[in-house]
Design a protein around this motif. Sequence first.
Motif, PDB file in Angstrom:
ATOM      1  N   ARG A   1      70.545  49.961  52.210  1.00  0.00           N
ATOM      2  CA  ARG A   1      71.826  50.412  51.650  1.00  0.00           C
ATOM      3  C   ARG A   1      71.694  50.855  50.196  1.00  0.00           C
ATOM      4  N   LYS A   2      70.876  50.155  49.437  1.00  0.00           N
ATOM      5  CA  LYS A   2      70.673  50.534  48.033  1.00  0.00           C
ATOM      6  C   LYS A   2      70.092  51.941  47.940  1.00  0.00           C
ATOM      7  N   TYR A   3      69.148  52.220  48.834  1.00  0.00           N
ATOM      8  CA  TYR A   3      68.521  53.540  48.827  1.00  0.00           C
ATOM      9  C   TYR A   3      69.455  54.601  49.387  1.00  0.00           C
TER      10      TYR A   3
ATOM     11  N   ALA B   1      70.416  57.843  47.302  1.00  0.00           N
ATOM     12  CA  ALA B   1      70.206  59.172  47.880  1.00  0.00           C
ATOM     13  C   ALA B   1      71.501  59.984  47.859  1.00  0.00           C
ATOM     14  N   TYR B   2      72.621  59.351  48.195  1.00  0.00           N
ATOM     15  CA  TYR B   2      73.892  60.083  48.209  1.00  0.00           C
ATOM     16  C   TYR B   2      74.329  60.473  46.804  1.00  0.00           C
ATOM     17  N   LEU B   3      74.152  59.570  45.851  1.00  0.00           N
ATOM     18  CA  LEU B   3      74.511  59.892  44.471  1.00  0.00           C
ATOM     19  C   LEU B   3      73.628  61.010  43.923  1.00  0.00           C
TER      20      LEU B   3
ATOM     21  N   GLN C   1      66.975  62.799  49.725  1.00  0.00           N
ATOM     22  CA  GLN C   1      67.049  62.080  50.995  1.00  0.00           C
ATOM     23  C   GLN C   1      65.677  61.622  51.517  1.00  0.00           C
ATOM     24  N   ARG C   2      64.595  62.260  51.035  1.00  0.00           N
ATOM     25  CA  ARG C   2      63.256  61.988  51.568  1.00  0.00           C
ATOM     26  C   ARG C   2      62.854  60.512  51.497  1.00  0.00           C
ATOM     27  N   PRO C   3      62.988  59.825  50.347  1.00  0.00           N
ATOM     28  CA  PRO C   3      62.570  58.411  50.309  1.00  0.00           C
ATOM     29  C   PRO C   3      63.335  57.533  51.313  1.00  0.00           C
ATOM     30  N   LEU C   4      64.615  57.804  51.479  1.00  0.00           N
ATOM     31  CA  LEU C   4      65.425  57.054  52.435  1.00  0.00           C
ATOM     32  C   LEU C   4      64.935  57.299  53.862  1.00  0.00           C
TER      33      LEU C   4
END
Length: 137
Positions: A29-31, A35-37, A61-64
């Motif tokens: 969720r933290k990621y 990502a959204y921010l 979005q890639r790391p998520l």
Amino acid sequence: MDQKVQNKLSEIDKGASQMQRDIERDYVRKYQKKAYLCGANCCDNTSASAEEVQRCIETCQRPLAEMQNNVKQELERFQNRIQRCMMACQDVAQDQVSALGETAAKEKFESCLYKCAEEHLKLLPGIKKRLIDVLPK
């Protein structure tokens, strides 16, 4: 199937589900938020082209996506290991039906399944640790 075996298999299912929920709640969720921010910030760049904004969002979005993929792959490997163990139990029981009889072979099969379940239940904490260790810091 013996109730004892069913209970142990149910424990694995509950343990794996809980592990997945914990990782999602405490890490993913933290990621997701990050990502959204980050993606929203990409949209704030009014001098960027649509393609640049899209690339920026994809980069955010890639790391998520990689994290979610790692979790999925680890859970699939765990499930495959359990299935292979169960299949080995089935093979052993089938090979022994003629020598032991159907009832004894079934008991041997259920005993083997119980051992598989017990062994794999013990693996869950290590899997969780391994997943947490590979998460981006």
